[in-house]
Design a protein around this motif. Structure first.
Motif, PDB file in Angstrom:
ATOM      1  N   ASP A 137      19.301   6.119   8.504  1.00  0.00           N
ATOM      2  CA  ASP A 137      20.435   6.413   7.632  1.00  0.00           C
ATOM      3  C   ASP A 137      20.835   5.199   6.802  1.00  0.00           C
ATOM      4  O   ASP A 137      21.127   5.313   5.606  1.00  0.00           O
ATOM      5  N   VAL A 138      20.856   4.028   7.420  1.00  0.00           N
ATOM      6  CA  VAL A 138      21.213   2.811   6.691  1.00  0.00           C
ATOM      7  C   VAL A 138      20.170   2.510   5.618  1.00  0.00           C
ATOM      8  O   VAL A 138      20.504   2.146   4.486  1.00  0.00           O
ATOM      9  N   ALA A 139      18.899   2.671   5.947  1.00  0.00           N
ATOM     10  CA  ALA A 139      17.836   2.414   4.973  1.00  0.00           C
ATOM     11  C   ALA A 139      17.938   3.371   3.791  1.00  0.00           C
ATOM     12  O   ALA A 139      17.781   2.969   2.625  1.00  0.00           O
ATOM     13  N   LEU A 140      18.207   4.654   4.072  1.00  0.00           N
ATOM     14  CA  LEU A 140      18.359   5.624   2.990  1.00  0.00           C
ATOM     15  C   LEU A 140      19.611   5.333   2.163  1.00  0.00           C
ATOM     16  O   LEU A 140      19.631   5.528   0.941  1.00  0.00           O
ATOM     17  N   LEU A 141      20.667   4.858   2.818  1.00  0.00           N
ATOM     18  CA  LEU A 141      21.868   4.468   2.099  1.00  0.00           C
ATOM     19  C   LEU A 141      21.571   3.333   1.137  1.00  0.00           C
ATOM     20  O   LEU A 141      21.983   3.348  -0.029  1.00  0.00           O
ATOM     21  N   HIS A 198      12.956  10.653   4.059  1.00  0.00           N
ATOM     22  CA  HIS A 198      13.474  10.529   5.419  1.00  0.00           C
ATOM     23  C   HIS A 198      12.322  10.271   6.391  1.00  0.00           C
ATOM     24  O   HIS A 198      12.406   9.380   7.256  1.00  0.00           O
ATOM     25  N   ALA A 199      11.245  11.026   6.252  1.00  0.00           N
ATOM     26  CA  ALA A 199      10.074  10.816   7.109  1.00  0.00           C
ATOM     27  C   ALA A 199       9.457   9.441   6.863  1.00  0.00           C
ATOM     28  O   ALA A 199       9.025   8.754   7.798  1.00  0.00           O
ATOM     29  N   PHE A 200       9.421   9.028   5.590  1.00  0.00           N
ATOM     30  CA  PHE A 200       8.887   7.714   5.225  1.00  0.00           C
ATOM     31  C   PHE A 200       9.677   6.616   5.937  1.00  0.00           C
ATOM     32  O   PHE A 200       9.114   5.674   6.509  1.00  0.00           O
ATOM     33  N   MET A 201      11.019   6.733   5.896  1.00  0.00           N
ATOM     34  CA  MET A 201      11.867   5.712   6.512  1.00  0.00           C
ATOM     35  C   MET A 201      11.694   5.689   8.029  1.00  0.00           C
ATOM     36  O   MET A 201      11.744   4.617   8.645  1.00  0.00           O
ATOM     37  N   ARG A 202      11.488   6.847   8.632  1.00  0.00           N
ATOM     38  CA  ARG A 202      11.264   6.857  10.080  1.00  0.00           C
ATOM     39  C   ARG A 202       9.975   6.103  10.425  1.00  0.00           C
ATOM     40  O   ARG A 202       9.928   5.349  11.414  1.00  0.00           O
ATOM     41  N   ALA A 259       0.819  -1.212   0.000  1.00  0.00           N
ATOM     42  CA  ALA A 259       0.000   0.000   0.000  1.00  0.00           C
ATOM     43  C   ALA A 259       0.853   1.263   0.000  1.00  0.00           C
ATOM     44  O   ALA A 259       0.387   2.333  -0.399  1.00  0.00           O
ATOM     45  N   ASP A 260       2.106   1.144   0.437  1.00  0.00           N
ATOM     46  CA  ASP A 260       2.980   2.322   0.528  1.00  0.00           C
ATOM     47  C   ASP A 260       3.969   2.430  -0.633  1.00  0.00           C
ATOM     48  O   ASP A 260       4.737   3.394  -0.697  1.00  0.00           O
TER      49      ASP A 260
END
Length: 415
Positions: free
Chosen positions: A244-248, A207-211, A177-178
């Motif tokens: 940070d790791v997820a965004l990396l 960044h907000a999505f990953m949080r 869904a996301d």
């Protein structure tokens, strides 16, 4: 996907700022979209001075052996906070005693080691095998959507961008869904055609999505990489480190693979003898992927290190504090290692290259990147007979204003 220092927080960033520092002839490829920029070619030795436009001097490393030495030698630091990099757009900063973030591509051991070890444990053989079947399903779905829409498409938005984006969704465990929101923000944040403001807003949204995703995995873990990092890392990682790791992983695993899919297809279409050989012998695909990675070397000048003590490299004495910049496109064409290095030869004997870096920062996800390239290119060639450019080659827009080289669009047609 790489841990070579060219990704993470800097990935996807336009070199508009870097142009204030780097001479244009070392970042602009000119008329040859597949070869190194003119300023990287030619004499001067494997290590030579690079006069930056900000008045500083760095050292350009164009030799293969010398580049491997820099990437493997602990005397060359990737830590941009403790050691000032002359190519950095950030002002020199005081030494810091502790890191709290997860951008481990800009760390040295032992900080780098702990975070990388946690991530390495998640790139299991089982997970890669599971992802391989999904990569094929995603590739087939997008090729068939192109076929259903007619006999012409822009390969970049239709195939090259969404395939690795959806694979990253699988890897991180993004809910179906996301995924539309994830893909939209990713496409804008990493697109060379987005304005700086659009990219900034998209990356803030990511960044907000990953949080939110990290919080969801803490509450409801599943069988995905991010859940594993949240619950299995010892000692536990903070939310900031996890984000940070997820965004990396997103930037490293998406932008590089997407550009290799687009530029790799362009290169094959412009080398019809090699394309014909690959069509005739699909078994050449593994070697073809390695040769394309070497030949194209899409990481331009994103990898730099700082000497922490005096070092002699390639016969040149470097002082402590010297910034060295690795010219991957030229190092991967070192004639000391490859005969006729400027020729695309899909039958070339397989030898090590630097497309995935080297040493402690070598790409963690290189196996997955190879899977995506092998399957993605294979499905394109097998399902789109007569695949060819829909415009003259000189009209294909390249993106040499980015740290990761590629094509902005690739109009193609097929029979």
């Amino acid at each position: 996907m790489t841990d070579s220092g060219s990704t993470g927080k800097s990935a996807g960033v336009s070199t508009a700022g870097m142009r204030r520092i780097l001479p244009p002839d070392v970042v602009e490829r000119g008329r040859d979209p597949f070869g190194p920029p003119p300023g990287l070619r030619g004499g001067g030795g494997p290590v030579r001075p690079l006069e930056l436009l900000n008045g500083a001097t760095a050292w350009l490393v164009t030799g293969f052996d010398e580049a491997r030495t820099v990437l493997a030698d602990a005397r060359f630091s990737a830590d941009k906070l403790r050691h000032h990099d002359a190519t950095s757009l950030r002002p020199p900063q005081a030494q810091v005693a502790e890191r709290t973030d997860g951008a481990f591509v800009f760390m040295d051991p032992p900080e780098h080691t702990r975070l990388r070890r946690a991530l390495t444990g998640q790139f299991t053989v089982r997970r890669m095998r599971q992802l391989e079947s999904r990569v094929r399903e995603i590739a087939v779905e997008h090729v068939e959507a192109m076929r259903a829409a007619g006999t012409r498409a822009d390969l970049v938005p239709a195939f090259a961008l969404p395939l690795p984006s959806l694979v990253i969704c699988e890897l991180l465990g993004v809910d179906y869904a996301d995924r539309a929101e994830f893909q939209e923000r990713t496409a804008v944040g990493l697109s060379a055609s987005s304005t700086p403001q659009e990219q900034l807003e998209a990356r803030a949204g990511l960044h907000a999505f990953m949080r939110r995703l990290v919080s969801a995995k803490r509450a409801n873990p599943a069988d995905d990489l991010l859940s594993g990092l949240v619950h299995d890392a010892d000692p536990p990682l903070t939310d900031t480190q996890l984000v940070d790791v997820a965004l990396l992983l997103l930037t490293a695993g998406h932008e590089t693979t997407a550009n290799m899919l687009g530029l790799g297809t362009f290169a094959l279409l412009e080398h019809p003898d090699q394309l014909a050989a690959l069509r005739a012998e699909p078994g050449l695909m593994d070697g073809a992927v390695e040769e394309l990675l070497r030949f194209l070397s899409i990481i331009q000048l994103g990898v730099s290190r700082v000497a922490t003590e005096p070092v002699t490299l390639g016969g040149v004495d470097l002082p402590a504090g010297a910034t060295v910049v690795i010219a991957t496109p030229e190092a991967n064409r070192d004639p000391r290692h490859w005969p006729g290095p400027g020729t695309l030869d899909l039958r070339r004997a397989r030898t090590p290259h630097l497309a995935f870096g080297h040493g402690v920062h070598q790409c963690l996800g290189q196996q997955l990147a190879r899977i995506e390239l092998r399957i993605g290119l294979g499905e394109l060639l097998s399902r789109l007979p007569g695949l060819r450019l829909a415009v003259p080659a000189e009209q294909v827009p390249v993106r040499d204003d980015m740290l990761v080289f590629g094509v902005r669009s690739l109009p193609v047609t097929w029979s």
